[in-house]
Design a protein around this motif. Structure first.
Motif, short mmCIF file in Angstrom:
data_model
loop_
_atom_site.label_atom_id
_atom_site.label_comp_id
_atom_site.label_asym_id
_atom_site.label_seq_id
_atom_site.Cartn_x
_atom_site.Cartn_y
_atom_site.Cartn_z
N PHE A 54 11.45 0.10 2.80
CA PHE A 54 11.76 -1.13 3.53
C PHE A 54 10.51 -1.80 4.09
O PHE A 54 10.27 -3.00 3.87
N PHE A 55 9.69 -1.03 4.79
CA PHE A 55 8.56 -1.63 5.50
C PHE A 55 7.34 -1.84 4.62
O PHE A 55 6.43 -2.59 5.00
N SER A 56 7.27 -1.23 3.46
CA SER A 56 6.11 -1.45 2.59
C SER A 56 6.05 -2.89 2.10
O SER A 56 4.96 -3.40 1.78
N GLY A 57 7.19 -3.55 2.03
CA GLY A 57 7.20 -4.95 1.61
C GLY A 57 6.93 -5.93 2.72
O GLY A 57 7.04 -7.14 2.51
N TRP A 58 6.55 -5.46 3.90
CA TRP A 58 6.24 -6.33 5.02
C TRP A 58 4.77 -6.69 5.10
O TRP A 58 4.36 -7.48 5.94
N LEU A 71 -1.26 11.19 -4.28
CA LEU A 71 0.04 11.17 -3.60
C LEU A 71 -0.05 10.59 -2.20
O LEU A 71 0.99 10.32 -1.58
N ASP A 72 -1.28 10.43 -1.68
CA ASP A 72 -1.47 9.87 -0.35
C ASP A 72 -2.10 8.48 -0.40
O ASP A 72 -2.44 7.93 0.66
N SER A 73 -2.27 7.92 -1.57
CA SER A 73 -2.91 6.60 -1.68
C SER A 73 -2.01 5.54 -1.07
O SER A 73 -0.79 5.53 -1.30
N LEU A 74 -2.61 4.63 -0.30
CA LEU A 74 -1.86 3.57 0.36
C LEU A 74 -1.21 2.65 -0.68
O LEU A 74 -1.88 2.16 -1.59
N ASP A 75 0.08 2.45 -0.55
CA ASP A 75 0.83 1.61 -1.51
C ASP A 75 1.73 0.66 -0.72
O ASP A 75 2.84 1.02 -0.31
N ILE A 76 1.24 -0.55 -0.48
CA ILE A 76 2.00 -1.58 0.23
C ILE A 76 1.88 -2.88 -0.55
O ILE A 76 1.04 -3.01 -1.45
#
Length: 250
Positions: A97-101, A164-169
């Motif tokens: 939900f919040f990654s698309g913000w 697996l910890d790379s920032l993905d937003i």
């Protein structure tokens, strides 16, 4: 002298009709139905593009927040919102939900043009709810499949476990799904142009080797939009077969 009857009669004077003159009528007609009206109809407005403009307002707010707020706080919030592998395991709904913000980068204006050329035209054709559904489907499906590929690559040793910890937003998956869906509603020349542009952008990213997540997620999101063609062409309401029978009866 005998009277001669003359049957010839002069035509009557035409009765003048009342002519209603509307001030600036031609200008109003041109603005509504002329070329200028078509151009103005492409501009997003709060009435026609509630979803697109509302989403852009949210992205503008988070972009300003990321510039003005404490960098450590911004980084922490983005880490919580990231749809990386670990977040999808421990808090999947929050991450999705919040990654698309957030926008992926410091600039907001490119996303304004991206929404104006893709999400807004789609919303004008199918309505805000279905446009939001296409956007969300592209975001969710693109994220899940791309992160699944990353997990498999880590398990096989193809890439390091830090992936697996790379920032993905960001919202690129939703935008690409909107392009794919919009292409199905355009005429063939516009459809080819839209798909060719999206395909060229994806191919350029793959060739330049941006990262595995976007290399997988972007084409998947575009395909999600293409998969909605049949449903969007039917329009809301009754199924296509029922509407066709109703129109035949009418």
């Amino acid at each position: 002298m005998s009277d001669v009857r003359d049957d010839f009669t002069l035509p009557r004077e035409p009765v003048p009709l009342a002519v209603t003159v509307v001030p600036y009528g031609g200008l109003r007609y041109g603005l509504r139905y002329g070329v200028l009206g078509r151009v103005l109809g492409l501009i997003p407005t709060p009435r026609r593009n509630r979803f697109a403009l509302g989403y852009l307002a949210v992205l503008l707010g988070t972009t300003l927040f990321s510039r003005l707020a404490d960098p450590d706080l911004v980084h922490r919030l983005q880490e919580i919102s990231s749809t990386d592998g670990h977040n999808l395991i421990h808090r999947p709904l929050v991450a999705l939900f919040f990654s698309g913000w957030w926008v992926a980068g410091p600039a907001w204006l490119p996303y304004f043009w991206g929404f104006a050329l893709t999400v807004a035209p789609l919303e004008r054709r199918v309505g805000p709810w279905r446009a939001a559904g296409v956007f969300a489907a592209g975001h969710v499906v693109g994220t899940l499949i791309s992160q699944a590929v990353v997990a498999v690559a880590v398990a096989t040793g193809s890439i390091g476990a830090d992936a697996l910890d790379s920032l993905d937003i960001g919202v690129s998956y939703g935008v690409l799904a909107s392009i794919g869906a919009l292409a199905g509603l355009l005429k063939p020349p516009g459809r080819v142009l839209a798909l060719a542009g999206a395909g060229a952008m994806i191919l350029h990213q793959i060739v330049t080797g941006a990262d595995l997540v976007t290399d997988v997620g972007h084409p998947v999101a575009l395909l999600v939009g293409i998969a909605t063609w049949r449903r969007l062409r039917r329009g809301p309401g009754a199924p296509f077969r029922l509407r066709r029978l109703a129109l035949a009866g009418a």
